[in-house]
Design a protein around this motif. Sequence first.
Motif, PDB file in Angstrom:
ATOM      1  N   TYR A  15       0.798  -1.227   0.000  1.00  0.00           N
ATOM      2  CA  TYR A  15       0.000   0.000   0.000  1.00  0.00           C
ATOM      3  C   TYR A  15       0.829   1.275   0.000  1.00  0.00           C
ATOM      4  N   PHE A  16       2.133   1.187   0.301  1.00  0.00           N
ATOM      5  CA  PHE A  16       2.971   2.383   0.186  1.00  0.00           C
ATOM      6  C   PHE A  16       3.149   2.799  -1.281  1.00  0.00           C
ATOM      7  N   ALA A  17       2.669   1.990  -2.214  1.00  0.00           N
ATOM      8  CA  ALA A  17       2.641   2.419  -3.611  1.00  0.00           C
ATOM      9  C   ALA A  17       1.768   3.656  -3.781  1.00  0.00           C
ATOM     10  N   LEU A  18       0.809   3.848  -2.875  1.00  0.00           N
ATOM     11  CA  LEU A  18       0.013   5.084  -2.864  1.00  0.00           C
ATOM     12  C   LEU A  18       0.917   6.295  -2.676  1.00  0.00           C
ATOM     13  N   VAL A  19       1.876   6.195  -1.764  1.00  0.00           N
ATOM     14  CA  VAL A  19       2.824   7.286  -1.518  1.00  0.00           C
ATOM     15  C   VAL A  19       3.761   7.445  -2.716  1.00  0.00           C
ATOM     16  N   MET A  20       4.220   6.334  -3.271  1.00  0.00           N
ATOM     17  CA  MET A  20       5.081   6.396  -4.451  1.00  0.00           C
ATOM     18  C   MET A  20       4.393   7.120  -5.601  1.00  0.00           C
ATOM     19  N   ALA A  21       3.148   6.727  -5.875  1.00  0.00           N
ATOM     20  CA  ALA A  21       2.422   7.294  -7.008  1.00  0.00           C
ATOM     21  C   ALA A  21       2.119   8.769  -6.798  1.00  0.00           C
ATOM     22  N   THR A  22       1.620   9.117  -5.612  1.00  0.00           N
ATOM     23  CA  THR A  22       1.293  10.514  -5.337  1.00  0.00           C
ATOM     24  C   THR A  22       2.547  11.378  -5.387  1.00  0.00           C
ATOM     25  N   GLY A  23       3.648  10.865  -4.839  1.00  0.00           N
ATOM     26  CA  GLY A  23       4.885  11.631  -4.817  1.00  0.00           C
ATOM     27  C   GLY A  23       5.449  11.884  -6.190  1.00  0.00           C
ATOM     28  N   ILE A  24       5.456  10.866  -7.036  1.00  0.00           N
ATOM     29  CA  ILE A  24       6.069  11.052  -8.349  1.00  0.00           C
ATOM     30  C   ILE A  24       5.179  11.904  -9.250  1.00  0.00           C
ATOM     31  N   VAL A  25       3.869  11.801  -9.105  1.00  0.00           N
ATOM     32  CA  VAL A  25       2.985  12.678  -9.884  1.00  0.00           C
ATOM     33  C   VAL A  25       3.163  14.127  -9.427  1.00  0.00           C
ATOM     34  N   SER A  26       3.386  14.327  -8.134  1.00  0.00           N
ATOM     35  CA  SER A  26       3.693  15.657  -7.624  1.00  0.00           C
ATOM     36  C   SER A  26       4.962  16.208  -8.259  1.00  0.00           C
ATOM     37  N   LEU A  27       6.012  15.388  -8.326  1.00  0.00           N
ATOM     38  CA  LEU A  27       7.275  15.833  -8.911  1.00  0.00           C
ATOM     39  C   LEU A  27       7.144  16.067 -10.416  1.00  0.00           C
ATOM     40  N   ALA A  28       6.363  15.222 -11.098  1.00  0.00           N
ATOM     41  CA  ALA A  28       6.130  15.433 -12.527  1.00  0.00           C
ATOM     42  C   ALA A  28       5.401  16.753 -12.763  1.00  0.00           C
ATOM     43  N   SER A  29       4.441  17.050 -11.891  1.00  0.00           N
ATOM     44  CA  SER A  29       3.707  18.315 -12.003  1.00  0.00           C
ATOM     45  C   SER A  29       4.646  19.494 -11.789  1.00  0.00           C
ATOM     46  N   MET A  30       5.571  19.365 -10.853  1.00  0.00           N
ATOM     47  CA  MET A  30       6.539  20.428 -10.600  1.00  0.00           C
ATOM     48  C   MET A  30       7.414  20.663 -11.823  1.00  0.00           C
TER      49      MET A  30
END
Length: 360
Positions: A15-30
């Motif tokens: 379930y920490f894949a939730l953190v992985m996905a949210t984090g990398i989409v955040s960085l992609a948005s940046m």
Amino acid sequence: MSWLAEGVRRLSPAYFALVMATGIVSLASMRAGFRLIAVALLWLNVAQYVILVVLFAVRAAQYTRAFTADLRDHRAAPGFLTAVAGTCVLGNQFILIVGWSGVAQGLWVAGMLLWIILTYVIFTNLTIKEHKPSIQDGITGGWLLAVVASQAIAVLSALLSRQFEQPDRLYVNFLALSMWLWGGMMYIWMISLIFYRYTFFPFSPGDLSPPYWINMGAMAISTLAGSLLVENADDAWFLRSLLPFLKGFTVFFWATGTWWIPMLAILAVWRHWWKRFPLTYDPLYWGAVFPLGMYAVATFQMARSMNLDFLLPVPRVFVFVALMAWAATFWGMIRHMLVTARRDGRSPTAGIAASQEGHA
């Protein structure tokens, strides 16, 4: 409170894949210039990370038998490595979005400790286990989370090295290089078995679980780590001496990851359209969102570090693909929790557990 107890007992190791996905989409948005989205996803990710740490700690303490059973399971055990990758991706967010290098260093240390503990506990258990499944039943794309976890350490180390003075900067870059090389070697080992399972054993729609997208995601994060090492070449003599090798293997990783995208998309169409496999929320879908965001970030970084500006249209498209995939999966998670709550007459939080019949 039985619904909460059951939810914690059945919590997916992945379930920490939730953190992985949210984090990398955040960085992609940046990287794409969407700072407001990036910052909002950062703080959402902090909340998700804290909640998951608490839930996993409670599960380990209160439901030790179920927790340790997952650690010894060939399909479930690699999912625990999402904790390493999620911790490091959150550290990347703190550096690149708000510039809090102190917090990132704390997450870096935590990520390395988790990597050491989980890597050797998981693979020792799977090695000495007396009764083992066949390759057909035991291996999935989720095994490549071992590669992602190693490369996540490499990425965060390469970023943090710039915060240190010499000779500490040299040491941290050597750690980043070592983890990058180890992750690449592990990918070669594992993808051979996964490809063998793909092509020489029966393959049903149910076998094509979302973690197979990590076939591409592991190469994308390897590309990101290699690109950062190329940028750090002036900080370490061994990076300068290896610069042609670093550039060549970084493009090699990117090309391999790019090859996987059409293949996985075709298989997804075969699974859901041709075979009519139902498209319903599963926590494992976060393992499919992460590679899309990582491919965008990695391609941005490689284009910058190697002056490959002609590639920039690719990540600009994938940022939107990753954002849409994240939004759809997040909505699916919320909707599933609400539907489950109404159906069972219990708290929506219990809906998390009901979706966890499979593991990465």
